[in-house]
Design an enzyme around this catalytic site. Structure first.
Site, PDB file in Angstrom:
ATOM      1  N   ASP A 311       0.810  -1.215   0.000  1.00 28.91           N
ATOM      2  CA  ASP A 311       0.000   0.000   0.000  1.00 28.91           C
ATOM      3  C   ASP A 311       0.854   1.281   0.000  1.00 28.91           C
ATOM      4  O   ASP A 311       1.529   1.591   0.985  1.00 28.91           O
ATOM      5  CB  ASP A 311      -0.935  -0.002   1.245  1.00 28.91           C
ATOM      6  CG  ASP A 311      -2.207   0.800   1.008  1.00 28.91           C
ATOM      7  OD1 ASP A 311      -2.411   1.263  -0.113  1.00 28.91           O
ATOM      8  OD2 ASP A 311      -2.992   0.957   1.969  1.00 28.91           O
ATOM      9  N   LYS A 360      -8.162  -1.673   3.456  1.00 26.97           N
ATOM     10  CA  LYS A 360      -7.558  -0.340   3.601  1.00 26.97           C
ATOM     11  C   LYS A 360      -7.515   0.048   5.079  1.00 26.97           C
ATOM     12  O   LYS A 360      -6.535   0.634   5.556  1.00 26.97           O
ATOM     13  CB  LYS A 360      -8.399   0.652   2.801  1.00 26.97           C
ATOM     14  CG  LYS A 360      -7.748   1.948   2.430  1.00 26.97           C
ATOM     15  CD  LYS A 360      -6.475   1.805   1.640  1.00 26.97           C
ATOM     16  CE  LYS A 360      -6.394   2.662   0.430  1.00 26.97           C
ATOM     17  NZ  LYS A 360      -5.216   2.422  -0.382  1.00 26.97           N
ATOM     18  N   LYS A 474       2.583   2.060   3.249  1.00 25.72           N
ATOM     19  CA  LYS A 474       1.764   2.281   4.442  1.00 25.72           C
ATOM     20  C   LYS A 474       1.894   1.162   5.465  1.00 25.72           C
ATOM     21  O   LYS A 474       1.899   1.401   6.663  1.00 25.72           O
ATOM     22  CB  LYS A 474       0.299   2.339   3.993  1.00 25.72           C
ATOM     23  CG  LYS A 474      -0.365   3.629   4.364  1.00 25.72           C
ATOM     24  CD  LYS A 474      -1.838   3.657   4.205  1.00 25.72           C
ATOM     25  CE  LYS A 474      -2.440   3.456   2.868  1.00 25.72           C
ATOM     26  NZ  LYS A 474      -2.540   4.585   1.996  1.00 25.72           N
TER      27      LYS A 474
HETATM   28  P1  NAI Z   1      -8.097   2.985 -10.155  1.00 25.66           P
HETATM   29  O1  NAI Z   1      -9.370   2.358  -9.725  1.00 25.66           O
HETATM   30  O2  NAI Z   1      -8.153   4.255 -10.921  1.00 25.66           O
HETATM   31  O3  NAI Z   1      -7.232   1.962 -11.006  1.00 25.66           O
HETATM   32  C1  NAI Z   1      -7.207   0.603 -10.772  1.00 25.66           C
HETATM   33  C2  NAI Z   1      -7.170  -0.114 -12.104  1.00 25.66           C
HETATM   34  O4  NAI Z   1      -7.011  -1.502 -11.847  1.00 25.66           O
HETATM   35  C3  NAI Z   1      -8.453   0.023 -12.911  1.00 25.66           C
HETATM   36  O5  NAI Z   1      -8.134   0.462 -14.219  1.00 25.66           O
HETATM   37  C4  NAI Z   1      -9.042  -1.376 -12.946  1.00 25.66           C
HETATM   38  O6  NAI Z   1      -9.711  -1.666 -14.134  1.00 25.66           O
HETATM   39  C5  NAI Z   1      -7.789  -2.220 -12.789  1.00 25.66           C
HETATM   40  N1  NAI Z   1      -7.954  -3.567 -12.257  1.00 25.66           N
HETATM   41  C6  NAI Z   1      -8.759  -4.037 -11.277  1.00 25.66           C
HETATM   42  N2  NAI Z   1      -8.537  -5.342 -11.064  1.00 25.66           N
HETATM   43  C7  NAI Z   1      -7.556  -5.721 -11.917  1.00 25.66           C
HETATM   44  C8  NAI Z   1      -6.878  -6.928 -12.155  1.00 25.66           C
HETATM   45  N3  NAI Z   1      -7.180  -8.030 -11.497  1.00 25.66           N
HETATM   46  N4  NAI Z   1      -5.911  -6.944 -13.091  1.00 25.66           N
HETATM   47  C9  NAI Z   1      -5.596  -5.818 -13.791  1.00 25.66           C
HETATM   48  N5  NAI Z   1      -6.223  -4.643 -13.614  1.00 25.66           N
HETATM   49  C10 NAI Z   1      -7.181  -4.598 -12.673  1.00 25.66           C
HETATM   50  O7  NAI Z   1      -7.242   3.163  -8.811  1.00 25.66           O
HETATM   51  P2  NAI Z   1      -5.953   4.062  -8.551  1.00 25.66           P
HETATM   52  O8  NAI Z   1      -6.392   5.376  -8.013  1.00 25.66           O
HETATM   53  O9  NAI Z   1      -5.075   4.028  -9.724  1.00 25.66           O
HETATM   54  O10 NAI Z   1      -5.295   3.261  -7.333  1.00 25.66           O
HETATM   55  C11 NAI Z   1      -4.766   1.986  -7.571  1.00 25.66           C
HETATM   56  C12 NAI Z   1      -4.489   1.254  -6.282  1.00 25.66           C
HETATM   57  O11 NAI Z   1      -3.519   1.959  -5.541  1.00 25.66           O
HETATM   58  C13 NAI Z   1      -5.706   1.091  -5.369  1.00 25.66           C
HETATM   59  O12 NAI Z   1      -5.714  -0.173  -4.794  1.00 25.66           O
HETATM   60  C14 NAI Z   1      -5.455   2.122  -4.307  1.00 25.66           C
HETATM   61  O13 NAI Z   1      -6.069   1.781  -3.075  1.00 25.66           O
HETATM   62  C15 NAI Z   1      -3.948   2.064  -4.207  1.00 25.66           C
HETATM   63  N6  NAI Z   1      -3.431   3.265  -3.591  1.00 25.66           N
HETATM   64  C16 NAI Z   1      -3.594   4.487  -4.210  1.00 25.66           C
HETATM   65  C17 NAI Z   1      -3.133   5.630  -3.595  1.00 25.66           C
HETATM   66  C18 NAI Z   1      -3.284   6.955  -4.226  1.00 25.66           C
HETATM   67  O14 NAI Z   1      -2.971   7.932  -3.611  1.00 25.66           O
HETATM   68  N7  NAI Z   1      -3.719   7.042  -5.447  1.00 25.66           N
HETATM   69  C19 NAI Z   1      -2.495   5.571  -2.278  1.00 25.66           C
HETATM   70  C20 NAI Z   1      -2.388   4.254  -1.731  1.00 25.66           C
HETATM   71  C21 NAI Z   1      -2.815   3.160  -2.394  1.00 25.66           C
END
Ligand code: NAI
Length: 518
Positions: A311, A360, A474
């Site tokens: 994370d 989370k 994290k």
């Molecule tokens: P997002 O939802 O915009 O992107 C996630 C992507 O993963 C989506 O395009 C989705 O279609 C894809 N996806 C889901 N399951 C999948 C799989 N099995 N295989 C391939 N692709 C898959 O989320 P975002 O904002 O990009 O964040 C990504 C991750 O990072 C989340 O888990 C979030 O909790 C974690 N995170 C983000 C932080 C931030 O500040 N943006 C901070 C800490 C963690």
């Protein structure tokens, strides 16, 4: 780029390698029968060897089409192509603000007048330049990155337009979708799935084939791009926790067997981690779920293949791991921390589902534990503080996550102190530089070898769980039997000092004798 060469007889440079002897000092503390502390100094001599040639490196993102994935590729392409763009504030030139490796400095000593001397972090040793990373990856959504960037609403419109042609060329590979692991509300995104039957239904009985497909994707990416090294990073949706079941995911062999038997507790992220380890490719988990079940950790040890997680530590938690440390180190006693978040991006949408929120919540909750345990004057053994985490999905705010925290502390003679913080995170713009740092540092750490002098003289790489990555994480994955370190300053100090000893510099101590002795 300037080079740093340290005049130290313990350091030997050749054209492409660096060898340093370091005497590691620590203190062993034992409590005797009177309750006194007996302290014995300990010493170990190590020889470290660093390969000084940054390899041609590829990065495969799981979740390439998400906010982080599309922002990362956009940032790298904008920097690589030197694309400036206009906003209502005027022209912005591309940069890597928020990245420790690209935009921070390290003190390497003092000048002849005793003033601190700083150099760019990335000049201390040769790291891969993020502009040189070759990027690809998987997503369960098929949109190319131009469409993904529009959906993400992170970049200014002018930059979206200027990058559009480039981003169109990035198309995610089909990925693994086991619907039970992410929120049901993600179902409509899932139109690029590799585990489907001939009739197009999701197939949950092909886990071994899914693993083999990911391994083959990794091999193809490496060969077709002529890469020396590949790193894989999970930035896909947060999954629910996998249940740890004896006989299923508790050991490496049980886990591989469970994959063959299509066990329902084997998650997509765990399949990606196994594939990476079997391919000898480092795997980093940027999400909170327990991808690294005990069987994965054992597998990484068996194959000496690097893993790191969990994370990204981007906004609220990063501040918490500084502020809580400051309060406790000042002798002030935090008794409660209330952390509220609301966000309107797809990550928030996924976290609006209870099981994914729980992952989370766990990752965010443990962040002050070691800080509290460090002070037995303020906290009794086993004492916890009231710590609550709330996350709400609020579509309107998009990627501009709002984090609000209240720190309530006990002062002298029954007084109380209340600190309230409101933090607009711009989530993906904070997280993306962390991805760069995690990848650059993982690649570098995989070029470090060591041996203990006077020991069996065997060259080893670092322990597979890369603890030096903890600054960016994290809930840092920690070697079994050791305490997790969350305090941000301690994490940075450990990393910085490790780099310093590799080049033969003394570690940071801030004694400042030049000024303070007569
Ligand atoms: P997002 O939802 O915009 O992107 C996630 C992507 O993963 C989506 O395009 C989705 O279609 C894809 N996806 C889901 N399951 C999948 C799989 N099995 N295989 C391939 N692709 C898959 O989320 P975002 O904002 O990009 O964040 C990504 C991750 O990072 C989340 O888990 C979030 O909790 C974690 N995170 C983000 C932080 C931030 O500040 N943006 C901070 C800490 C963690």
């Amino acid at each position: 780029m300037v080079k740093i060469k340290v005049q130290n007889s313990n350091v030997t440079y050749t054209d492409n390698s660096l060898s340093t002897i370091y005497n590691y000092k620590n203190s062993l503390v034992e409590i005797d029968s009177n309750g006194d502390y007996n302290v014995t100094p300990t010493f170990h001599d190590y020889q470290f060897n660093v390969d000084l040639t940054p390899p041609k490196t590829g990065l495969l993102l799981v979740g390439l089409g998400g906010n982080n994935g599309s922002t990362l590729v956009s940032a790298i392409e904008a920097n690589k192509q030197a694309i400036s763009f206009n906003t209502k504030e005027g022209e912005i030139k591309p940069n890597y603000y928020g990245s420790v490796t690209q935009s921070s400095t390290i003190k390497i000593g003092v000048d002849s007048e005793g003033k601190d001397f700083y150099v760019p972090f990335n000049s201390i040793l040769p790291f891969v330049n993020p502009n040189d990373l070759i990027i690809g990856g998987w997503d369960i959504n098929k949109d190319d990155l131009s469409k993904a960037a529009i959906k993400a609403k992170v970049l200014d419109f002018d930059l979206q337009s200027k990058l559009s042609k480039t981003l169109k060329k990035y198309k995610p590979l089909k990925s693994i979708y086991y619907p039970d692991f992410i929120a049901a509300n993600q179902n409509e995104r899932a139109n690029n799935v590799l585990n489907v039957t001939k009739s197009g239904d999701v197939d949950l009985n092909s886990k071994l084939a899914n693993l083999e497909q990911i391994r083959s994707d990794i091999k193809n990416f490496k060969i077709s791009n002529g890469l020396d090294k590949v790193i894989i990073l999970w930035t896909a949706n947060t999954e629910r926790y996998s249940e740890i079941i004896p006989g299923v995911n508790d050991t490496a062999s049980n886990l591989l067997e469970a994959v063959k038997k299509n066990h329902s507790e084997v998650s997509p992220s765990t399949i990606f981690a196994i594939a990476s380890i079997l391919e000898g490719v480092p795997f980093i988990n940027g999400s909170p779920q327990n991808t690294f079940v005990p069987g994965v950790v054992e597998l990484s040890e068996k194959h000496d293949s690097f893993i790191g997680g969990d994370d990204f530590k981007s906004g609220q938690t990063k501040l918490k791991s500084v502020l809580a440390q400051f309060l406790v180190d000042a002798g002030i006693k935090p008794i409660s921390i209330a952390s509220y978040n609301h966000l309107g991006n797809n990550d928030g949408f996924n976290l609006s589902s209870q099981e994914q929120f729980k992952s989370k919540e766990i990752s965010k909750s443990s962040v002050v534990d070691d800080i509290i345990n460090s002070n037995r004057i303020l906290y009794k053994e086993g004492e916890k503080i009231d710590h609550t985490i709330v996350i709400k999905y609020l579509k309107a705010v998009g990627d501009s996550k709002i984090a609000m925290d209240e720190y309530y502390s006990e002062l002298m003679l029954g007084g109380h102190n209340r600190i309230t913080i409101s933090n607009i995170c711009e989530d993906s713009l904070l997280a993306t530089p962390l991805i760069i740092d995690l990848v650059i540092m993982t690649e570098f750490l995989s070029r470090v070898q060591y041996k203990e002098l006077g020991g069996n003289n065997q060259q080893r790489s670092l322990y597979p769980i890369l603890g030096y990555l903890s600054y960016w994480l994290k809930a840092p994955l920690t070697r079994v039997g050791f305490e997790t370190i969350n305090g941000l300053n301690k994490q940075r100090l450990g990393l910085e000092n490790f780099l310093k000893i590799l080049v033969g510099l003394p570690i940071t101590d801030e004694l400042r004798f030049e000024e303070r002795l007569n």
